[in-house]
Design an enzyme around this catalytic site. Structure first.
Site, PDB file in Angstrom:
ATOM      1  N   ASP A 107      54.968  59.925  42.557  1.00 34.05           N
ATOM      2  CA  ASP A 107      55.451  58.567  42.856  1.00 34.05           C
ATOM      3  C   ASP A 107      54.316  57.570  43.071  1.00 34.05           C
ATOM      4  O   ASP A 107      54.542  56.360  43.029  1.00 34.05           O
ATOM      5  CB  ASP A 107      56.300  58.578  44.146  1.00 34.05           C
ATOM      6  CG  ASP A 107      57.666  59.185  43.932  1.00 34.05           C
ATOM      7  OD1 ASP A 107      57.917  59.738  42.845  1.00 34.05           O
ATOM      8  OD2 ASP A 107      58.502  59.095  44.863  1.00 34.05           O
ATOM      9  N   THR A 110      59.054  64.383  51.444  1.00 37.06           N
ATOM     10  CA  THR A 110      60.287  63.608  51.254  1.00 37.06           C
ATOM     11  C   THR A 110      61.372  64.429  50.571  1.00 37.06           C
ATOM     12  O   THR A 110      62.505  64.518  51.054  1.00 37.06           O
ATOM     13  CB  THR A 110      59.994  62.326  50.445  1.00 37.06           C
ATOM     14  OG1 THR A 110      59.001  61.578  51.134  1.00 37.06           O
ATOM     15  CG2 THR A 110      61.246  61.478  50.290  1.00 37.06           C
ATOM     16  N   GLY A 149      44.774  62.546  55.265  1.00 38.21           N
ATOM     17  CA  GLY A 149      43.562  62.593  54.439  1.00 38.21           C
ATOM     18  C   GLY A 149      43.124  61.209  54.013  1.00 38.21           C
ATOM     19  O   GLY A 149      43.949  60.354  53.705  1.00 38.21           O
ATOM     20  N   GLY A 157      53.057  60.342  47.281  1.00 39.06           N
ATOM     21  CA  GLY A 157      54.466  59.963  47.168  1.00 39.06           C
ATOM     22  C   GLY A 157      54.767  58.510  47.440  1.00 39.06           C
ATOM     23  O   GLY A 157      53.928  57.622  47.214  1.00 39.06           O
ATOM     24  N   GLY A 215      71.512  51.478  43.538  1.00 46.26           N
ATOM     25  CA  GLY A 215      70.704  52.443  42.777  1.00 46.26           C
ATOM     26  C   GLY A 215      71.060  53.863  43.169  1.00 46.26           C
ATOM     27  O   GLY A 215      72.139  54.112  43.724  1.00 46.26           O
ATOM     28  N   GLY A 219      64.875  50.525  46.660  1.00 45.58           N
ATOM     29  CA  GLY A 219      63.751  51.073  45.908  1.00 45.58           C
ATOM     30  C   GLY A 219      62.671  51.614  46.823  1.00 45.58           C
ATOM     31  O   GLY A 219      62.793  51.549  48.054  1.00 45.58           O
ATOM     32  N   HIS A 238      83.357  78.909  24.914  1.00 46.86           N
ATOM     33  CA  HIS A 238      84.655  78.287  25.155  1.00 46.86           C
ATOM     34  C   HIS A 238      85.376  79.070  26.247  1.00 46.86           C
ATOM     35  O   HIS A 238      85.386  80.295  26.193  1.00 46.86           O
ATOM     36  CB  HIS A 238      85.506  78.296  23.884  1.00 46.86           C
ATOM     37  CG  HIS A 238      86.898  77.795  24.129  1.00 46.86           C
ATOM     38  ND1 HIS A 238      87.176  76.458  24.290  1.00 46.86           N
ATOM     39  CD2 HIS A 238      88.079  78.458  24.274  1.00 46.86           C
ATOM     40  CE1 HIS A 238      88.466  76.314  24.508  1.00 46.86           C
ATOM     41  NE2 HIS A 238      89.040  77.504  24.514  1.00 46.86           N
ATOM     42  N   GLY A 251      71.621  54.406  47.131  1.00 50.25           N
ATOM     43  CA  GLY A 251      72.789  53.673  47.599  1.00 50.25           C
ATOM     44  C   GLY A 251      74.084  54.331  47.155  1.00 50.25           C
ATOM     45  O   GLY A 251      75.018  54.480  47.942  1.00 50.25           O
ATOM     46  N   GLY A 271      71.758  47.631  47.674  1.00 46.70           N
ATOM     47  CA  GLY A 271      71.123  48.268  46.517  1.00 46.70           C
ATOM     48  C   GLY A 271      72.049  49.273  45.853  1.00 46.70           C
ATOM     49  O   GLY A 271      72.449  50.269  46.461  1.00 46.70           O
TER      50      GLY A 271
HETATM   51  P1  NAI Z   1      66.671  52.228  42.899  1.00 48.46           P
HETATM   52  O1  NAI Z   1      65.495  51.598  42.268  1.00 48.46           O
HETATM   53  O2  NAI Z   1      67.348  53.361  42.237  1.00 48.46           O
HETATM   54  O3  NAI Z   1      67.801  51.115  43.142  1.00 48.46           O
HETATM   55  C1  NAI Z   1      67.567  49.995  43.931  1.00 48.46           C
HETATM   56  C2  NAI Z   1      68.627  48.956  43.605  1.00 48.46           C
HETATM   57  O4  NAI Z   1      68.527  47.935  44.564  1.00 48.46           O
HETATM   58  C3  NAI Z   1      68.439  48.315  42.240  1.00 48.46           C
HETATM   59  O5  NAI Z   1      69.658  48.355  41.554  1.00 48.46           O
HETATM   60  C4  NAI Z   1      68.005  46.899  42.579  1.00 48.46           C
HETATM   61  O6  NAI Z   1      68.433  45.943  41.631  1.00 48.46           O
HETATM   62  C5  NAI Z   1      68.670  46.679  43.922  1.00 48.46           C
HETATM   63  N1  NAI Z   1      68.033  45.675  44.774  1.00 48.46           N
HETATM   64  C6  NAI Z   1      66.704  45.428  44.913  1.00 48.46           C
HETATM   65  N2  NAI Z   1      66.517  44.455  45.824  1.00 48.46           N
HETATM   66  C7  NAI Z   1      67.746  44.092  46.290  1.00 48.46           C
HETATM   67  C8  NAI Z   1      68.213  43.183  47.268  1.00 48.46           C
HETATM   68  N3  NAI Z   1      67.374  42.425  47.983  1.00 48.46           N
HETATM   69  N4  NAI Z   1      69.558  43.073  47.481  1.00 48.46           N
HETATM   70  C9  NAI Z   1      70.425  43.848  46.770  1.00 48.46           C
HETATM   71  N5  NAI Z   1      70.031  44.729  45.847  1.00 48.46           N
HETATM   72  C10 NAI Z   1      68.708  44.875  45.614  1.00 48.46           C
HETATM   73  O7  NAI Z   1      66.193  52.565  44.381  1.00 48.46           O
HETATM   74  P2  NAI Z   1      66.761  53.556  45.481  1.00 48.46           P
HETATM   75  O8  NAI Z   1      68.219  53.774  45.313  1.00 48.46           O
HETATM   76  O9  NAI Z   1      66.260  53.020  46.771  1.00 48.46           O
HETATM   77  O10 NAI Z   1      66.007  54.894  45.160  1.00 48.46           O
HETATM   78  C11 NAI Z   1      64.588  54.896  45.105  1.00 48.46           C
HETATM   79  C12 NAI Z   1      64.097  55.882  44.107  1.00 48.46           C
HETATM   80  O11 NAI Z   1      64.271  57.185  44.609  1.00 48.46           O
HETATM   81  C13 NAI Z   1      64.873  55.839  42.803  1.00 48.46           C
HETATM   82  O12 NAI Z   1      64.319  54.926  41.900  1.00 48.46           O
HETATM   83  C14 NAI Z   1      64.752  57.231  42.313  1.00 48.46           C
HETATM   84  O13 NAI Z   1      63.605  57.294  41.530  1.00 48.46           O
HETATM   85  C15 NAI Z   1      64.566  58.065  43.559  1.00 48.46           C
HETATM   86  N6  NAI Z   1      65.784  58.812  43.846  1.00 48.46           N
HETATM   87  C16 NAI Z   1      66.252  59.689  42.927  1.00 48.46           C
HETATM   88  C17 NAI Z   1      67.396  60.402  43.160  1.00 48.46           C
HETATM   89  C18 NAI Z   1      67.889  61.351  42.141  1.00 48.46           C
HETATM   90  O14 NAI Z   1      67.119  61.747  41.267  1.00 48.46           O
HETATM   91  N7  NAI Z   1      69.155  61.727  42.164  1.00 48.46           N
HETATM   92  C19 NAI Z   1      68.156  60.245  44.399  1.00 48.46           C
HETATM   93  C20 NAI Z   1      67.580  59.285  45.278  1.00 48.46           C
HETATM   94  C21 NAI Z   1      66.444  58.615  45.001  1.00 48.46           C
END
Ligand code: NAI
Length: 469
Positions: free
Chosen positions: A316, A44, A118, A147, A185, A275, A448, A188, A183
């Site tokens: 994960d 991933t 596996g 993952g 997060g 998520g 600086h 998104g 979402g």
């Molecule tokens: P996320 O957990 O970051 O955010 C998901 C969002 O969706 C939350 O704010 C939640 O309240 C909302 N949500 C849940 N169900 C919903 C619904 N039915 N309608 C509307 N909103 C809803 O998950 P995301 O963005 O999918 O990412 C998954 C994981 O991947 C993250 O938790 C992170 O650990 C990882 N990731 C990390 C990145 C980085 O380090 N820059 C970049 C991309 C992903």
């Protein structure tokens, strides 16, 4: 067919946790096999996650700069056009270079990449299936690092065209006019930003009353304002009930607000990013006797041991933030433990970054967590508006917020909203790791002019007072 070879370690999954564990274990003298169903390693993170999304974030930010920012620097751009095909090709080249790099590292460290899926057996042998062939591999230790994958919403069917997940968003052939992101997060906001910069009208629907719920609230609110100024629309406290693809390919999204009021929105493309869930299906965990928790994640102790002796899990697929670097740290720690060393992960010092522009980077506790834990704390915010380098760069947005123990002055949390926050957070991770006080940071000489002077000033603000504010 039973394998002749007996390994010291079989790793299932070649993502950032699995491949790092395999490399470190091999470096420590173990004979290692890594079972992975994809031909390309890195899974991933390298193929459809961190790396390709960062390539597109970079390309789209350069486009946005050419469109909106370069004129402030006296650079006139005429005939600006987006070549999406070229952006995607560049992203694919970046991915190919990095996955090829992991394959060379496997070769260099004499790790066998066993192609196939596996499945764990109770005697902790691993059955590998590829096409119709079955091989049984044996090892002293087995590490599960399979993952996670995107969570789906019932009644919102990802078809890869009109309704997409993060993988689909990395390979669109056309910039949609209207995009709805479900979402608010990490995924998104990062991928929403990419398409907003390329001209899509992006609306983020978030079920909660705030974006990136785990983020410090004050930082999250400021972050949302910055993204809104760039043109992203937000509908908070909005739950998606259903999405229907119409004949013309557009999508109708049925939503409900906090009071239960229903509405319908429409878009060309809907990105589902609510998520991710642990990948445990098909691993034979139940039969083998490996326990999972209520969210389907594998239960492990502090040594990453599962309920089945000799079987371990990281990344994960276990509890904790779903971050590549957390999985990598665990990969090193488990390999060192298996080699008789004292592998360890400090979960209080795992940074997290949202790679939008500006970026948001955090480590340690938020102000809300400090309150919940009834800690006596102090917090200080230093704006980039007062940092010389930020003004010279034209990147005045954001601030550095530090939280420290009121009595001992020890750093508890650090949150940066600003350009290059992802690079600046490193010194604060180190500060937490070394249990530094705010005064330690304030007394450290910072070059600086640099953006990191904002970090020093925020630390000064917690103690003897800032110079430039
Ligand atoms: P996320 O957990 O970051 O955010 C998901 C969002 O969706 C939350 O704010 C939640 O309240 C909302 N949500 C849940 N169900 C919903 C619904 N039915 N309608 C509307 N909103 C809803 O998950 P995301 O963005 O999918 O990412 C998954 C994981 O991947 C993250 O938790 C992170 O650990 C990882 N990731 C990390 C990145 C980085 O380090 N820059 C970049 C991309 C992903």
């Amino acid at each position: 067919m039973a394998s002749e070879i007996s390994y010291d370690l079989i790793v299932i999954g070649a993502g950032p946790g699995g491949y790092v564990a395999a490399i470190r274990a091999a470096q420590l003298g173990m004979k290692v096999a890594c079972v992975e169903k994809d031909r390309t390693l890195g899974v991933t993170c390298l193929n459809v996650g961190c790396i390709p999304s960062k390539a597109l974030l970079e390309s789209s930010e350069l486009y946005a700069q050419a469109k909106d920012k370069l004129k402030d620097h006296g650079v006139q751009v005429q005939g600006l056009a987006l070549d999406l095909k070229k952006c995607m090709e560049r992203k694919d080249q970046v991915v190919a270079q990095l996955t090829g790099g992991v394959a060379s590292l496997f070769k260099k460290n004499k790790i066998d990449h066993i192609l196939g899926s596996g499945q764990l057996n109770a005697d902790h042998s691993v059955t590998v299936r590829q096409n119709k062939e079955e091989t049984i591999l044996k090892a002293k230790h087995v590490l599960i690092a399979t993952g996670s994958s995107p969570i789906n919403i019932p009644d919102v069917t990802v078809d890869g065209k009109s309704i997409i997940d993060s993988t689909g968003a990395l390979a669109l052939s056309k910039v949609p006019q209207k995009m709805i992101v479900i979402g608010g997060g990490y995924i998104g906001l990062e991928l929403g930003s990419v398409y907003q910069r390329w001209g899509s009208q992006v609306t983020v629907l978030e079920a909660l009353d705030r974006i990136v719920p785990a983020m410090d609230l004050e930082v999250g609110k400021a972050f949302q304002r910055v993204l809104q100024k760039q043109g992203i629309e937000f509908q908070l406290s909005t739950k998606v009930k259903k999405a229907t693809v119409k004949k013309d390919g557009t999508v109708e999204v049925a939503v409900e607000d906090a009071s239960g009021k229903a509405a319908t929105l429409s878009a060309d493309v809907v990105l589902v990013a609510i998520g991710r869930k642990a990948n445990t299906e098909g691993l034979g965990l139940d039969k083998a006797g490996v326990k999972t928790d209520e969210r389907g994640r594998i239960q492990v102790n502090e040594k990453f041991e599962t309920s089945l002796k000799g079987v371990y899990a990281i990344g994960d697929v276990i509890a904790g933030p779903m971050l590549a670097h957390k999985a990598m740290e665990e990969g090193v720690a488990i390999a060192e433990n298996l080699a008789g060393q004292a592998g360890h992960v400090n979960y209080d010092a795992i940074p997290s970054v949202v790679y939008t522009w500006p970026e948001v980077a955090s480590v340690g506790i938020t102000e809300e967590q400090a309150k919940e834990r009834k800690l006596e704390y102090k917090a200080f915010k230093f704006p980039f508006m007062a940092v010389g380098k930020a003004i010279a760069m034209g990147e005045k947005e954001g601030f550095v917020k530090l939280i420290a123990d009121k009595k001992t002055d020890r750093l508890l949390g650090a949150h940066i909203l600003g350009a290059r926050a992802s690079d600046m957070i490193a010194e604060l991770v180190l500060a937490l790791e070394f249990k530094a006080s705010a005064e330690d940071i304030a007394r450290t000489c910072h070059s600086h002019p640099t953006l990191s002077e904002g970090v020093k000033e925020a630390a000064l603000g917690l103690g003897s007072g800032t110079i430039h504010l």
